[in-house]
Design an enzyme around this catalytic site. Structure first.
Site, PDB file in Angstrom:
ATOM      1  N   GLY A 136     -23.715  -5.698  16.813  1.00  0.00           N
ATOM      2  CA  GLY A 136     -24.473  -6.537  16.026  1.00  0.00           C
ATOM      3  C   GLY A 136     -23.819  -7.720  15.413  1.00  0.00           C
ATOM      4  O   GLY A 136     -24.339  -8.612  15.041  1.00  0.00           O
ATOM      5  N   LEU A 156     -16.994  -9.517  18.925  1.00  0.00           N
ATOM      6  CA  LEU A 156     -16.334  -8.053  18.941  1.00  0.00           C
ATOM      7  C   LEU A 156     -15.156  -7.866  18.359  1.00  0.00           C
ATOM      8  O   LEU A 156     -14.750  -8.602  17.636  1.00  0.00           O
ATOM      9  CB  LEU A 156     -16.353  -7.947  20.780  1.00  0.00           C
ATOM     10  CG  LEU A 156     -17.504  -8.092  21.520  1.00  0.00           C
ATOM     11  CD1 LEU A 156     -16.990  -7.773  22.948  1.00  0.00           C
ATOM     12  CD2 LEU A 156     -18.646  -7.091  21.374  1.00  0.00           C
ATOM     13  N   CYS A 174     -11.692  -4.182  11.993  1.00  0.00           N
ATOM     14  CA  CYS A 174     -10.268  -4.371  12.162  1.00  0.00           C
ATOM     15  C   CYS A 174     -10.115  -5.716  12.839  1.00  0.00           C
ATOM     16  O   CYS A 174      -9.395  -6.445  12.005  1.00  0.00           O
ATOM     17  CB  CYS A 174      -9.727  -3.272  13.382  1.00  0.00           C
ATOM     18  SG  CYS A 174      -8.156  -3.674  13.984  1.00  0.00           S
ATOM     19  N   ALA A 221      -4.079   1.787  -5.607  1.00  0.00           N
ATOM     20  CA  ALA A 221      -3.012   1.225  -5.163  1.00  0.00           C
ATOM     21  C   ALA A 221      -2.758   1.927  -3.809  1.00  0.00           C
ATOM     22  O   ALA A 221      -1.480   2.708  -3.475  1.00  0.00           O
ATOM     23  CB  ALA A 221      -1.711   1.721  -5.912  1.00  0.00           C
ATOM     24  N   VAL A 276      -3.461   1.488   0.657  1.00  0.00           N
ATOM     25  CA  VAL A 276      -2.903   0.583   1.649  1.00  0.00           C
ATOM     26  C   VAL A 276      -3.750  -0.919   1.348  1.00  0.00           C
ATOM     27  O   VAL A 276      -2.973  -1.797   1.221  1.00  0.00           O
ATOM     28  CB  VAL A 276      -3.406   1.069   3.109  1.00  0.00           C
ATOM     29  CG1 VAL A 276      -2.723   0.123   4.071  1.00  0.00           C
ATOM     30  CG2 VAL A 276      -2.987   2.601   3.223  1.00  0.00           C
ATOM     31  N   ALA A 331      -7.208   2.296  12.791  1.00  0.00           N
ATOM     32  CA  ALA A 331      -7.789   1.640  13.968  1.00  0.00           C
ATOM     33  C   ALA A 331      -7.323   2.675  15.259  1.00  0.00           C
ATOM     34  O   ALA A 331      -8.134   2.766  16.134  1.00  0.00           O
ATOM     35  CB  ALA A 331      -7.181   0.309  13.994  1.00  0.00           C
ATOM     36  N   HIS A 358      23.279  -1.773  19.251  1.00  0.00           N
ATOM     37  CA  HIS A 358      23.884  -1.966  17.893  1.00  0.00           C
ATOM     38  C   HIS A 358      24.360  -3.564  18.084  1.00  0.00           C
ATOM     39  O   HIS A 358      24.615  -4.118  19.212  1.00  0.00           O
ATOM     40  CB  HIS A 358      25.366  -1.550  17.860  1.00  0.00           C
ATOM     41  CG  HIS A 358      26.213  -2.063  16.650  1.00  0.00           C
ATOM     42  ND1 HIS A 358      26.020  -1.473  15.433  1.00  0.00           N
ATOM     43  CD2 HIS A 358      27.304  -2.721  16.425  1.00  0.00           C
ATOM     44  CE1 HIS A 358      26.628  -2.530  14.396  1.00  0.00           C
ATOM     45  NE2 HIS A 358      27.257  -3.126  15.343  1.00  0.00           N
TER      46      HIS A 358
HETATM   47  P1  NAI Z   1      -7.011   4.330  -0.214  1.00  0.00           P
HETATM   48  O1  NAI Z   1      -8.004   5.659  -0.289  1.00  0.00           O
HETATM   49  O2  NAI Z   1      -5.849   4.359   0.550  1.00  0.00           O
HETATM   50  O3  NAI Z   1      -6.755   4.250  -1.664  1.00  0.00           O
HETATM   51  C1  NAI Z   1      -7.473   3.997  -3.049  1.00  0.00           C
HETATM   52  C2  NAI Z   1      -6.818   4.046  -4.122  1.00  0.00           C
HETATM   53  O4  NAI Z   1      -7.680   3.663  -5.344  1.00  0.00           O
HETATM   54  C3  NAI Z   1      -6.458   5.695  -4.218  1.00  0.00           C
HETATM   55  O5  NAI Z   1      -5.104   5.648  -4.723  1.00  0.00           O
HETATM   56  C4  NAI Z   1      -7.337   5.877  -5.607  1.00  0.00           C
HETATM   57  O6  NAI Z   1      -6.624   7.064  -6.375  1.00  0.00           O
HETATM   58  C5  NAI Z   1      -7.449   4.881  -6.128  1.00  0.00           C
HETATM   59  N1  NAI Z   1      -8.753   4.862  -7.105  1.00  0.00           N
HETATM   60  C6  NAI Z   1      -9.730   5.391  -7.019  1.00  0.00           C
HETATM   61  N2  NAI Z   1     -10.706   5.222  -7.929  1.00  0.00           N
HETATM   62  C7  NAI Z   1     -10.152   4.593  -8.784  1.00  0.00           C
HETATM   63  C8  NAI Z   1     -10.427   3.949 -10.011  1.00  0.00           C
HETATM   64  N3  NAI Z   1     -11.691   4.144 -10.592  1.00  0.00           N
HETATM   65  N4  NAI Z   1      -9.452   3.401 -10.924  1.00  0.00           N
HETATM   66  C9  NAI Z   1      -8.163   3.219 -10.246  1.00  0.00           C
HETATM   67  N5  NAI Z   1      -7.862   3.578  -9.011  1.00  0.00           N
HETATM   68  C10 NAI Z   1      -8.847   4.213  -8.426  1.00  0.00           C
HETATM   69  O7  NAI Z   1      -8.217   3.376   0.100  1.00  0.00           O
HETATM   70  P2  NAI Z   1      -8.068   1.944   0.623  1.00  0.00           P
HETATM   71  O8  NAI Z   1      -6.856   1.375   0.247  1.00  0.00           O
HETATM   72  O9  NAI Z   1      -9.316   1.108  -0.031  1.00  0.00           O
HETATM   73  O10 NAI Z   1      -8.296   1.888   2.145  1.00  0.00           O
HETATM   74  C11 NAI Z   1      -9.327   2.226   2.836  1.00  0.00           C
HETATM   75  C12 NAI Z   1      -9.012   2.956   4.117  1.00  0.00           C
HETATM   76  O11 NAI Z   1      -8.631   1.934   4.958  1.00  0.00           O
HETATM   77  C13 NAI Z   1      -7.849   3.716   4.084  1.00  0.00           C
HETATM   78  O12 NAI Z   1      -8.299   4.930   4.874  1.00  0.00           O
HETATM   79  C14 NAI Z   1      -6.474   3.057   4.746  1.00  0.00           C
HETATM   80  O13 NAI Z   1      -5.830   4.268   5.331  1.00  0.00           O
HETATM   81  C15 NAI Z   1      -7.507   2.166   5.703  1.00  0.00           C
HETATM   82  N6  NAI Z   1      -6.443   1.152   5.781  1.00  0.00           N
HETATM   83  C16 NAI Z   1      -5.302   1.339   6.705  1.00  0.00           C
HETATM   84  C17 NAI Z   1      -4.422   0.000   6.747  1.00  0.00           C
HETATM   85  C18 NAI Z   1      -3.428   0.063   7.417  1.00  0.00           C
HETATM   86  O14 NAI Z   1      -3.048   1.320   8.420  1.00  0.00           O
HETATM   87  N7  NAI Z   1      -2.349  -0.597   7.425  1.00  0.00           N
HETATM   88  C19 NAI Z   1      -4.956  -1.205   6.230  1.00  0.00           C
HETATM   89  C20 NAI Z   1      -6.195  -1.322   5.455  1.00  0.00           C
HETATM   90  C21 NAI Z   1      -6.904  -0.120   5.231  1.00  0.00           C
END
Ligand code: NAI
Length: 463
Positions: A32, A36, A40, A177, A179, A318, A442
């Site tokens: 939608g 595409l 990600c 804190a 990703v 992804a 190296h």
């Molecule tokens: P996340 O689940 O990695 O981190 C969320 C953080 O927020 C946790 O540490 C949690 O304890 C904290 N939190 C939750 N409620 C809170 C509150 N009320 N006050 C303070 N802290 C609180 O989620 P995120 O970073 O939003 O990412 C979502 C998804 O997207 C993840 O599964 C991640 O792996 C994926 N992602 C992966 C990337 C990569 O592989 N480089 C890049 C972007 C996203």
């Protein structure tokens, strides 16, 4: 009549469609969005990597150029040009998928899909018939109680809004804190924003190896990011004229606190998205966390309907979705699709990069087996030091009895590339000694991986 209709053209869906077409199936993919590539390519991995690259260059210029003998470097930040560079990066990639669809004779059904019955997918006013359906509808940012996200307003934003801010803010509070919070927080920190990250848990990047968490936080702090750990955000107040006010309280007690910020990024996780597909009416089972429940072959409880990616259980990554996309296409084509969930790398694309695969030291020990740990600091790696990035390490976890590699955790330059050596080794069931006996060029940072493997045996050389 199609053999397969895939719903969603993110990395899970488009890869599934391409593999199915390569295997001779007649395939359509419903999407939608205007372009595409899903979250990600459009508002996730790819645009954020463009901003991470650009802001990394700015950081290098400010922090390291003079040390390298490149004096008086100065660059004005043209935010709108940086945004165009980001948009061009996204466009070349999304158009690339369009090209691949044409090349593989995949029909793009433009619009939002509804499954009206098994084998029937409605897009707009047209109902399409198909033998199989794969739902690859992804995820969206989850809501945080007491906080209203308004991406268009540009003050309280989620990851999508944070990619598109009207200007570089003076101050930013990042809630979470994980990703997303650390990658996007890093972008703005490097562009001059004062960034404070408020995290509920006592450590950043939940689930990561504890030593990596510590070192990573130390390095980000050195770059200028502030952290408030063990604190739950309870609300954000905005006003027409002044900054936003973020309220939080420490989990262990104490008075409520507030911090002001021009922009608040809510990065507290994502939830599966399958709204409007009609799954309820079809009786498709969900897990208690709202994910689509699937068996080992990504089949839902309704025959002919499969699901993959962020919409089903597992890490929201992804590349995990891509693997499932390929595997389910093979299952539908009568082959033996398989995903090894024990070997899915995770990468955080900050500087330094952080990468991991397999078990952390803590998780390996919790299984009850005897574990050995080979750790090698990048201070002993000539290439990393020449790049002024000798502050990370490689940590390899192996079974103490069999020497089989169980996991690897890297913090350092190019960690996201280096981790794949260990992914391949783990796929082959390699021992740490196999890596230790493999000649590494190296000078490369990858030598540190070999040194960590040597440290699992008779010892690393350069430490
Ligand atoms: P996340 O689940 O990695 O981190 C969320 C953080 O927020 C946790 O540490 C949690 O304890 C904290 N939190 C939750 N409620 C809170 C509150 N009320 N006050 C303070 N802290 C609180 O989620 P995120 O970073 O939003 O990412 C979502 C998804 O997207 C993840 O599964 C991640 O792996 C994926 N992602 C992966 C990337 C990569 O592989 N480089 C890049 C972007 C996203």
């Amino acid at each position: 009549m199609y053999d397969l209709i895939v719903i969603g053209a993110g990395p899970g869906g488009y890869v599934c469609a391409i593999r199915a077409a390569q295997l001779g199936l007649k395939v359509a993919c419903v999407e939608g969005r205007e372009t595409l590539g899903g979250t990600c390519l459009n508002v996730g991995c790819i645009p954020s990597k463009a901003l991470l690259h650009a802001s990394h260059m700015a950081h290098e210029m400010h922090e390291n150029f003079a040390t390298l003998g490149l004096m008086n470097a100065h660059a004005d930040i043209d935010w709108s040009r940086m945004q165009s560079y980001k948009a061009e990066t996204v466009a070349t990639n999304t158009k690339g998928i369009e090209f691949l669809f044409k090349k593989n004779k995949i029909d793009w059904l433009k619009g939002w899909a509804e499954i009206t019955a098994p084998g029937k997918v409605k897009v707009g006013d047209t109902e399409h018939e198909t033998k199989n359906i794969v739902v690859a509808s992804g995820s969206i940012a989850s809501a945080l109680k007491g906080v209203e996200v308004d991406n268009a307003g540009g003050v309280v934003v989620d990851s999508t809004g944070a990619l598109d801010l009207p200007a570089i803010p003076r101050t930013m509070v990042v809630i979470g804190a994980g990703v997303i919070g650390l990658e996007l927080g890093s972008v703005y920190n490097r562009l001059g924003t004062q960034v404070t990250v408020v995290e509920y848990l006592d450590a950043i990047t939940p689930g990561m190896d504890a030593e990596v968490q510590k070192q990573f936080q130390k390095l980000l702090t050195k770059q200028g990011m502030n952290f408030v750990l063990g604190a739950a955000v309870s609300g954000v107040e905005t006003s027409e004229t002044g900054p936003a006010r973020v309220s939080y309280a420490h989990r262990k007690g104490g008075d409520a606190q507030t911090i002001e910020a021009d922009v608040v990024l809510v990065a507290t996780g994502r939830r599966p998205f399958h709204d409007g597909l009609g799954l309820d009416a079809l009786g498709v089972q969900l897990t208690e966390r709202g994910q689509i429940a699937v068996d080992d072959h990504w089949a839902t409880n309704v025959p002919g309907i499969y699901a993959i990616g962020d919409a089903v259980p597992g890490p929201m990554l992804a590349h995990k979705a891509e693997d499932e996309g390929m595997a389910v296409a093979e299952v539908i084509a009568g082959k033996h699709g398989h995903v090894n969930y024990d070997v899915i790398p995770g990468v955080i694309y900050t500087t330094p990069e952080v990468a991991s695969v397999g078990l952390t030291e803590e998780a390996a020990k919790a299984t009850g087996r005897k574990v050995k740990v080979g750790k090698f600091p990048l201070l002993g790696n000539a290439r990393a030091k020449a790049m002024l990035q000798g502050e990370g390490f490689v940590k390899l976890i192996a079974d103490a009895e069999t020497d089989r590699i169980l996991g690897c955790h890297i913090i350092g330059p190019g960690a996201g590339e280096m981790i794949h050596e260990i992914c391949v080794a783990m796929e082959f069931g390699a021992a740490a000694q196999d890596v230790a006996l493999t000649c590494h060029a190296h000078p490369t940072v990858s030598e540190a991986v070999r040194e960590a493997a040597l440290a699992c045996g008779d010892g690393a050389i350069h430490v």
